[in-house]
Enzyme design. Structure first.
Site, PDB file in Angstrom:
ATOM      1  N   ARG A   1       0.834  -1.191   0.025  1.00 45.50           N
ATOM      2  CA  ARG A   1      -0.158  -0.074  -0.165  1.00 45.50           C
ATOM      3  C   ARG A   1       0.850   1.292   0.020  1.00 45.50           C
ATOM      4  NH1 ARG A   1      -3.603  -2.363   4.979  1.00 45.50           N
ATOM      5  NH2 ARG A   1      -1.700  -3.314   5.141  1.00 45.50           N
TER       6      ARG A   1
ATOM      7  N   GLN B   1      11.994 -14.942   6.599  1.00 45.01           N
ATOM      8  CA  GLN B   1      10.895 -15.591   6.247  1.00 45.01           C
ATOM      9  C   GLN B   1      10.468 -15.492   4.610  1.00 45.01           C
ATOM     10  OE1 GLN B   1       7.315 -13.039   6.998  1.00 45.01           O
ATOM     11  NE2 GLN B   1       5.902 -14.621   7.369  1.00 45.01           N
TER      12      GLN B   1
ATOM     13  N   TYR C   1      41.691  23.709  -6.445  1.00 47.79           N
ATOM     14  CA  TYR C   1      41.702  22.479  -7.451  1.00 47.79           C
ATOM     15  C   TYR C   1      41.843  22.884  -8.819  1.00 47.79           C
ATOM     16  CZ  TYR C   1      39.164  18.447  -9.567  1.00 47.79           C
ATOM     17  OH  TYR C   1      38.813  17.465 -10.210  1.00 47.79           O
TER      18      TYR C   1
HETATM   19  C1  UD1 Z   1      -1.490  -5.987  12.001  1.00 46.01           C
HETATM   20  C2  UD1 Z   1      -2.238  -6.711  13.028  1.00 46.01           C
HETATM   21  C3  UD1 Z   1      -3.397  -6.050  13.506  1.00 46.01           C
HETATM   22  C4  UD1 Z   1      -2.796  -4.759  13.949  1.00 46.01           C
HETATM   23  C5  UD1 Z   1      -1.896  -3.756  13.204  1.00 46.01           C
HETATM   24  C6  UD1 Z   1      -1.216  -2.615  14.028  1.00 46.01           C
HETATM   25  C7  UD1 Z   1      -2.257  -8.991  12.245  1.00 46.01           C
HETATM   26  C8  UD1 Z   1      -2.883 -10.226  11.602  1.00 46.01           C
HETATM   27  N1  UD1 Z   1      -2.789  -8.160  12.362  1.00 46.01           N
HETATM   28  O1  UD1 Z   1      -2.127  -5.749  10.950  1.00 46.01           O
HETATM   29  O2  UD1 Z   1      -4.292  -6.708  14.442  1.00 46.01           O
HETATM   30  O3  UD1 Z   1      -4.209  -3.684  14.294  1.00 46.01           O
HETATM   31  O4  UD1 Z   1      -0.970  -4.854  12.812  1.00 46.01           O
HETATM   32  O5  UD1 Z   1      -0.309  -2.025  13.032  1.00 46.01           O
HETATM   33  O6  UD1 Z   1      -1.255  -9.535  12.976  1.00 46.01           O
HETATM   34  N2  UD1 Z   1       4.836  -9.029   8.511  1.00 46.01           N
HETATM   35  C9  UD1 Z   1       5.837 -10.135   8.183  1.00 46.01           C
HETATM   36  N3  UD1 Z   1       5.508 -11.026   7.630  1.00 46.01           N
HETATM   37  C10 UD1 Z   1       4.280 -11.465   7.036  1.00 46.01           C
HETATM   38  C11 UD1 Z   1       3.104 -10.358   7.238  1.00 46.01           C
HETATM   39  C12 UD1 Z   1       3.417  -9.263   7.897  1.00 46.01           C
HETATM   40  O7  UD1 Z   1       7.072  -9.897   8.529  1.00 46.01           O
HETATM   41  O8  UD1 Z   1       3.983 -12.460   6.729  1.00 46.01           O
HETATM   42  C13 UD1 Z   1       5.111  -7.745   8.956  1.00 46.01           C
HETATM   43  C14 UD1 Z   1       4.903  -6.551   8.038  1.00 46.01           C
HETATM   44  O9  UD1 Z   1       6.327  -6.164   7.538  1.00 46.01           O
HETATM   45  C15 UD1 Z   1       4.656  -5.463   9.171  1.00 46.01           C
HETATM   46  C16 UD1 Z   1       3.944  -6.326  10.219  1.00 46.01           C
HETATM   47  O10 UD1 Z   1       4.494  -7.697  10.221  1.00 46.01           O
HETATM   48  O11 UD1 Z   1       6.012  -4.699   9.695  1.00 46.01           O
HETATM   49  C17 UD1 Z   1       2.430  -6.077  10.207  1.00 46.01           C
HETATM   50  O12 UD1 Z   1       2.027  -6.535   8.960  1.00 46.01           O
HETATM   51  P1  UD1 Z   1       0.849  -5.876   8.199  1.00 46.01           P
HETATM   52  O13 UD1 Z   1       0.615  -6.547   6.968  1.00 46.01           O
HETATM   53  O14 UD1 Z   1       1.260  -4.211   8.134  1.00 46.01           O
HETATM   54  O15 UD1 Z   1      -0.326  -6.209   9.410  1.00 46.01           O
HETATM   55  P2  UD1 Z   1      -1.430  -5.186   9.577  1.00 46.01           P
HETATM   56  O16 UD1 Z   1      -2.352  -5.447   8.403  1.00 46.01           O
HETATM   57  O17 UD1 Z   1      -1.168  -3.802   9.669  1.00 46.01           O
HETATM   58 CA    CA Z   2       0.637  -2.551   9.509  1.00 44.92          CA
END
Ligand code: UD1
Ligand code: CA
Length: 464
Positions: A17, A77, A391
């Site tokens: 996004r 990962q 220079y």
């Molecule tokens: C997540 C939480 C949500 C919370 C929000 C807060 C979950 C399922 N949801 O949602 O409840 O309100 O954060 O900001 O956890 N990431 C990985 N590997 C993955 C997926 C994500 O390392 O497979 C990392 C991303 O890089 C990021 C963080 O985890 O830094 C959060 O992931 P993101 O996809 O932004 O989660 P949200 O939808 O924001």
């Molecule tokens: Ca997030």
């Protein structure tokens, strides 16, 4: 009993996004990548910390390693199957550990060390298996919601995309920061599935699992809701920038710094500023800059990695990797490039550029000069338009000007060259040889006046 504290930072996501070539956690807030802010908050809180990398693994890893040498371990990962799956990648590194494990998202830069400490205290005193950092937001859209029973106990977290209309009305959100009992976390992760709206392995499901096993879940609601800001798009980046800027500026204001307009004053996290310094709008203070007391900065000045002593004035100027002594005045419109070092009571005026140059106390370069690769003594005056010719197209050469020397206007000092103590170089000279102490150097064409020639010339040029 001392409890060992570990941390897992989730930073493998791409950040679709953001619509960016740059990986999400490397986007900057107040000059520092998101994950740098998170790493700062964790230092002093966790003895071991693992960063989960995936998208941009090499870039993220090299930033963290260079900025926080030796502080973080890394787990890869390969496929981003969700936040729960991400945490599982740290399991083998942290095998056999006991204690508490923080999980923090790499995209929540405002989470603070104080809050992590408060959470830990609550976690330990309540005997919870998991403690969630929550926040109450006027606009909770996009975040996971905290579902509680009628007695107020936390039951589970529901993601925005899986939530019922009733759950969507909950204004208490999951910030994505947690404190877990280490062993219970990894045991519960074995039971999560990807049967949800996003087909991801959610870390948030661990809460419901632990709760249904009869474990206690605690929630620490952040007193400052801005700590919750998670960066998913550029709008959130703006919100985080504003919140971080306000946090930094409030700190300086409470320390005795005056800001005419904090909303247009941009100060990075590590900058230090002495009391009674006044900052005018449009001033940007970056990097490891240290500013003394009673200075006046700005408007519209950019100061990066500089050491500025007390009582210095800097107006409308750009300074990088430079040192400035007390009572020195700079600008308007001066440019101090790396390696500039000014003594006390020095004057640098308008349109002066300095680079790799030392100017000792009470020296003046008042207008329109370039001084590069130079050592200038005390009480030297460099006239308007005088420059060091440092220079030759291949290498840089040194100009040395001793104490009390006077360099007239529009002088070229062809380096390497030396001007001795108290010497006087007359205006318009091009100096190629050393000028000894107390000598007067004149190196320009003699003037010839031709009486009445101006009129003759005009008559010749005039159309008939
Ligand atoms: C997540 C939480 C949500 C919370 C929000 C807060 C979950 C399922 N949801 O949602 O409840 O309100 O954060 O900001 O956890 N990431 C990985 N590997 C993955 C997926 C994500 O390392 O497979 C990392 C991303 O890089 C990021 C963080 O985890 O830094 C959060 O992931 P993101 O996809 O932004 O989660 P949200 O939808 O924001
Ligand atoms: Ca997030």
């Amino acid at each position: 009993m001392l409890v060992k504290r570990m941390a897992i930072v989730l930073a493998a996501g791409q950040g679709k996004r953001m619509k960016s070539k740059l990986y999400k956690v490397l986007h900057k807030v107040c000059g520092q990548p998101l994950i740098g802010h998170v790493a700062d908050a964790l230092s002093g809180v966790a003895e071991r910390a693992v960063v989960i990398v995936g998208h941009g693994a090499e870039q993220v890893r090299s930033y963290v390693e260079q900025t926080f040498p030796g502080r973080f371990e890394f787990a890869l990962q390969e496929q981003q199957l969700g936040t729960g799956h991400a945490v599982m990648q740290a399991e083998s590194l942290l095998q056999g550990e006991q204690g508490i494990t923080f999980v923090v998202c790499g995209d929540t830069p405002l989470v603070s060390a104080e809050t992590l400490q408060e959470m830990t205290d609550l976690h330990l005193s309540s005997g919870a298996a998991a403690t969630i950092l929550t926040a109450r937001l006027d606009e909770p859209t996009g975040y996971g919601r905290i579902v509680r029973d009628e007695a107020g106990h936390v039951l589970r977290i529901v993601e925005q995309k899986d939530a019922s209309p009733y759950e969507l009305a909950i204004d208490e959100i999951n910030t994505g920061t947690y404190c877990f009992n280490h062993e219970l976390l990894f045991a519960a992760l074995k039971n999560i599935s990807n049967q949800n709206a996003q087909n991801e392995y959610y870390l948030t499901d661990v809460i419901g699992i632990l709760q249904s096993q009869g474990e206690k879940i605690a929630a620490y609601c952040a007193p400052d809701p801005s700590e919750a800001i998670g960066i998913n798009d550029r709008l959130a980046l703006v919100a985080a920038e504003q919140a971080m800027r306000a946090r930094i500026n409030v700190g300086h204001l409470l320390n005795g710094v005056t800001m005419i307009d904090p909303n247009s004053t941009y100060i990075e996290k590590y900058v230090q500023i002495g009391a009674d310094t006044v900052i005018y709008p449009g001033t940007i203070l970056k990097g490891q800059t240290v500013i003394g007391e009673d200075c006046v900065l700005g408007p519209n000045s950019e100061i990066t990695d500089c050491q500025i002593a007390d009582d210095v004035q800097i107006r409308q100027s750009v300074l990088t990797q430079s040192t400035v002594g007390s009572h020195t005045t700079i600008g308007p419109f001066a440019y101090l490039r790396p390696g500039t070092s000014l003594g006390e009571h020095v004057k640098i005026g308008d349109f002066v550029e300095l680079k790799n140059a030392t100017l000792d106390d009470h020296s003046k370069v008042s207008h329109l000069s370039y001084v590069g690769d130079a050592r200038v003594g005390k009480n030297v005056n460099i006239g308007c338009g005088a420059i060091t010719v440092n220079y030759d197209g291949y290498s840089k050469h040194l100009t040395e000007i001793d104490d009390d020397a006077f360099i007239g206007s529009n002088v070229n000092l062809i380096a390497p060259v030396k001007v001795g103590k108290g010497a006087y170089v007359v205006a318009g000279s091009t100096i190629t040889h050393e000028v000894s102490e107390n000598d007067l150097a004149i190196a320009r064409e003699k003037q010839i006046n031709k009486p009445g020639y101006a009129e003759k010339l005009r008559n010749r040029k005039k159309p008939n």
